[in-house]
Design a protein around this motif. Structure first.
Motif, PDB file in Angstrom:
ATOM      1  N   GLY A  58       1.192  -1.096  -0.457  1.00 41.39           N
ATOM      2  CA  GLY A  58       0.129  -0.395   0.165  1.00 41.39           C
ATOM      3  C   GLY A  58       0.333   1.207   0.178  1.00 41.39           C
TER       4      GLY A  58
ATOM      5  N   GLN B 187       3.351   4.319  -1.404  1.00 42.19           N
ATOM      6  CA  GLN B 187       3.456   4.739  -3.127  1.00 42.19           C
ATOM      7  C   GLN B 187       4.973   5.184  -2.664  1.00 42.19           C
TER       8      GLN B 187
ATOM      9  N   SER C  24       3.948  -2.103  -3.042  1.00 47.46           N
ATOM     10  CA  SER C  24       3.749  -0.413  -2.764  1.00 47.46           C
ATOM     11  C   SER C  24       3.369  -0.523  -4.346  1.00 47.46           C
ATOM     12  N   ILE C  25       2.828   1.358  -4.719  1.00 51.15           N
ATOM     13  CA  ILE C  25       2.347   1.364  -5.835  1.00 51.15           C
ATOM     14  C   ILE C  25       3.420   1.823  -6.554  1.00 51.15           C
TER      15      ILE C  25
END
Lengths: 284, 284, 284, 284
Positions: A53, A55, A77-78
């Motif tokens: 989750g 960024q 992860s983004i």
């Protein structure tokens, strides 16, 4: 390495040199494959951050950046990418990463990772805009990518919270978490697997043996790449560790491909069509 | 392309030629990125096979093979790789694929895919040992990778079940499912996205413009790579389609990297260290 | 299914019924695993779109949404998720997807996919804001998720370009690409692998056999789940297709776990702690 | 937890109890999402092993096993799964893992990980057959999964090489690397992210508040699941950390779905169709 090529260009190189760094196995192992693991390891050991989750912005999509991006994406992860080179940028797009300018995402990312080989990629203007708790670290080639010097000003407070981890605190209470004071995370806060050391050491040893054994005049005072066949030899020495079994060319196939059955497996004309850019300039 | 280089070597090339095929964008798009999608598309349209849980062997781990392997792994297939080149084989290991000889897995795989650029990679001896219902197809450079001729013997029955799909049936009732009679699956049974066509057409058009505009004598009767800067230009033209934003070098950074701010972004000495093998010989 | 439960609640169900749809194998295969493949297949067969680099919003992160998101992410798309349920939303975060309101992304996405089980998820106000060339399709449970009716107004022009594909054109020339007129993409534009059919048919057949063989009074006029052991039986019948080998419990282990060696493998008290939400309400 | 249910069954539970462990957020975070990261972290901190190319067998494909498998596959390991439950086994197949008996792979794997909740899953007969240098660790629910006691025999030499790492050496020189003496790797050799602690602590606090505030007689001397709405509340409290934005139902949609706009979002009849097995019995 850069210095070697500069010396060579200037005619000041007094011995032949092997550019071991750009051998394929070395490149791939020390950069892509190793960094894919050490970015995770380095972040965990220093911050215990959860990757899911989060960024993250990765500056530079060369081999190192590709490894970091792939690992973090795989763990939820983004990931955003910044690039200067349109070809690397297009690769990032096709691999599923948004290509942005740092200013587009700096206010809301949780982690900033530099792997550009460039200097002042993350300057004070970006550090000022990061959100509270942002982690900043460097996987590139030197300690210049993050402008750490700019953080040594009177209004900022530094707290050394544990080895390789500093909190830098703004007057309004915002803090960023700086790892290894901007030096290489993978060297400072992670370990290098013995397998990678073996690849590197084998490559270096073979390069020295080649230079030593070469007939007089074979190598001039210049920088050379490891002969392709040796690169393949290093790789083949490490295949049994994975219980990997190579296929051998039949005589008919070797003739069809115009290759020696024992390699090198890349035909000669490939030497001259060097444009394949495995590593983009954006990283070391 | 091979023929162009042979002509050049033999001094029989009567005009300058651009090797557009080995430009980076062309390579990546027509091979890795495009095949990553067309292998799935081609198999679905012809066989409706479910990918999850299937055991697949991919012969050749060049760009095409890498694309096929990545796509199938992502959709839950268990993928094995065969390779002749130890460097590509080591890459396959690090990417999580078992590297095997075809004989180790031929009896139990559900799908066989060739992407080697070689001939007779899947010969009759392997076809005889495949299990009932095995799907066989070719993503490589020609129709020689699977020895289809060897299947035209009296004891085998061919059933044409629908366009591009043949059942070849052994006397004991075993059948294999041969796609496109061994010709290229991606050309025969899949489509090419307009985005890829645009990359390819732009590259070709720029190459022609370059040859046309070049000053007398700039290009001799030889095979040339597309100038790097043009490769970058093709890429940059396609970035807006992804809403991708390039970062620009500052003057200070350009100086530090010794680069022109407008590219090319790969320094000149990279030209001479050609060993980067983006594509292995195992594929076209 | 909803109707069955409503009838049951109202006391109007006149025969026992098996809720085959909520059996685990059926759920996973018809929804997650099957949709993971059919979203790709359906989009390719209708539009030939390239997935790499595309921005996609998936409405609903139940089993169907999870399958669509996983497949598109794997092929290089950048995927956003909308959700009403905070638990599913948190799962989406941890799986690496940005959770957004549709209004945040509707202007710049290339593909919109609904899988909510809800109605009017994509209404005219969103259709109006989509960018030119946006693809809109439905993977949910009915044809109400996209408000297609709202597109039948005089100022919009419809062009039927090929089976299952319509262009809807705004007065300013903007067009969207509507698939299957908002009906289920996976049923209209894709195929169902025989493996999935086999799972479903086996489950249904076993349910009928169970109802037929059950002793008088075993099942009342209510809706029942397939007995767990039968669900496991369906699964076990399909394992040989993957050459999968189950491990058997030793007597000592079965005693330790308080289980019968032949299953069911979920202890009884799990029946009563039903909160595990494998499927979120957001999808059918 | 098992004990609580046994007490409840025996009528010996003297207070109401909340089964916090089986709440969805707790399950997913402490198990799947957390283990996905801690398996990598635990292995790196203890052994510095490179994951790329390693062959790994994971015993048990419940939430913990799924997390371990996904992480290792993503980093280039080749992962095998053992299972006793055919449904979990089929899931493993569809996720791209070969399902095997331990005896099929024990001789050639590099890492063995247990996550079954069972006892003596890796007994001496398997430890005897492991190859030199094999790493053995436990991610399951207790220290019984690996039969460590069986390794305390006179012919084997133990070397404590560093905290949590022992070498056990056979008379012929073969050694295995045992982590945490078979206790939980994620607790012994890794850390727990604060995010996960927050989820867990919030869930526990809400359960206590619910029990304390409940009207007399609402909860009897039994084991209860956290009310669904509270589970959703825990999740919603953590969404802002990811900048995630929930979509709200319109009145019309809530009516269509027969839901309260504020949740719970799973309709009541789902309570009674409990067969969804999110966690398989094979793990705690």
């Amino acid at each position: 390495l850069k210095i070697l090529y500069q010396l060579s260009k200037a005619g000041k190189l007094c011995v032949p040199a092997m550019n071991v760094n750009d051998s394929v196995t070395k490149q791939k192992f020390d950069n892509l494959y190793c960094c894919r693991e050490s970015i995770l390891d380095g972040l965990k050991r220093t911050t215990d951050v959860m990757f899911g989750g989060k960024q993250v912005v990765v500056c530079g999509y060369g081999e190192v950046g590709k490894g970091c991006c792939a690992a973090l994406k795989a763990l939820g992860s983004i990931v955003y990418v910044t690039e200067i080179d349109p070809i690397c940028a297009l690769q990032a797009c096709m691999d599923g990463f948004r290509v942005v300018k740092l200013s587009q995402v700096i206010r809301h990312v949780d982690i900033v990772i530099t792997c550009t080989g460039n200097k002042n990629v993350v300057g004070r203007e970006y550090l000022d805009r990061m959100k509270n708790g942002c982690i900043v670290c460097n996987m590139g080639h030197s300690n210049t990518e993050i402008d750490v010097a700019s953080l040594h000003t009177p209004e900022l407070t530094w707290e050394h919270v544990r080895p390789q981890v500093d909190h830098v605190i703004w007057p309004d209470g915002k803090k960023i978490i700086l790892l290894a004071e901007g030096r290489l995370l993978n060297l400072s806060c992670s370990t290098v697997p013995t397998f990678v050391l073996s690849i590197t050491a084998t490559t270096q040893a073979l390069a020295l043996i080649e230079l030593y054994n070469a007939t007089e005049g074979r190598y001039k005072q210049d920088v050379y790449l490891l002969p392709k066949k040796m690169d393949e030899y290093v790789a083949s020495l490490h295949l049994p560790a994975f219980d990997a079994h190579l296929t051998e060319l039949t005589d008919e196939q070797a003739k069809y491909l115009n290759l020696n059955k024992n390699g090198p497996f890349k035909p000669n004309y490939y030497r001259h069509v060097s444009a394949q850019r495995k590593t983009c300039i954006s990283h070391n």
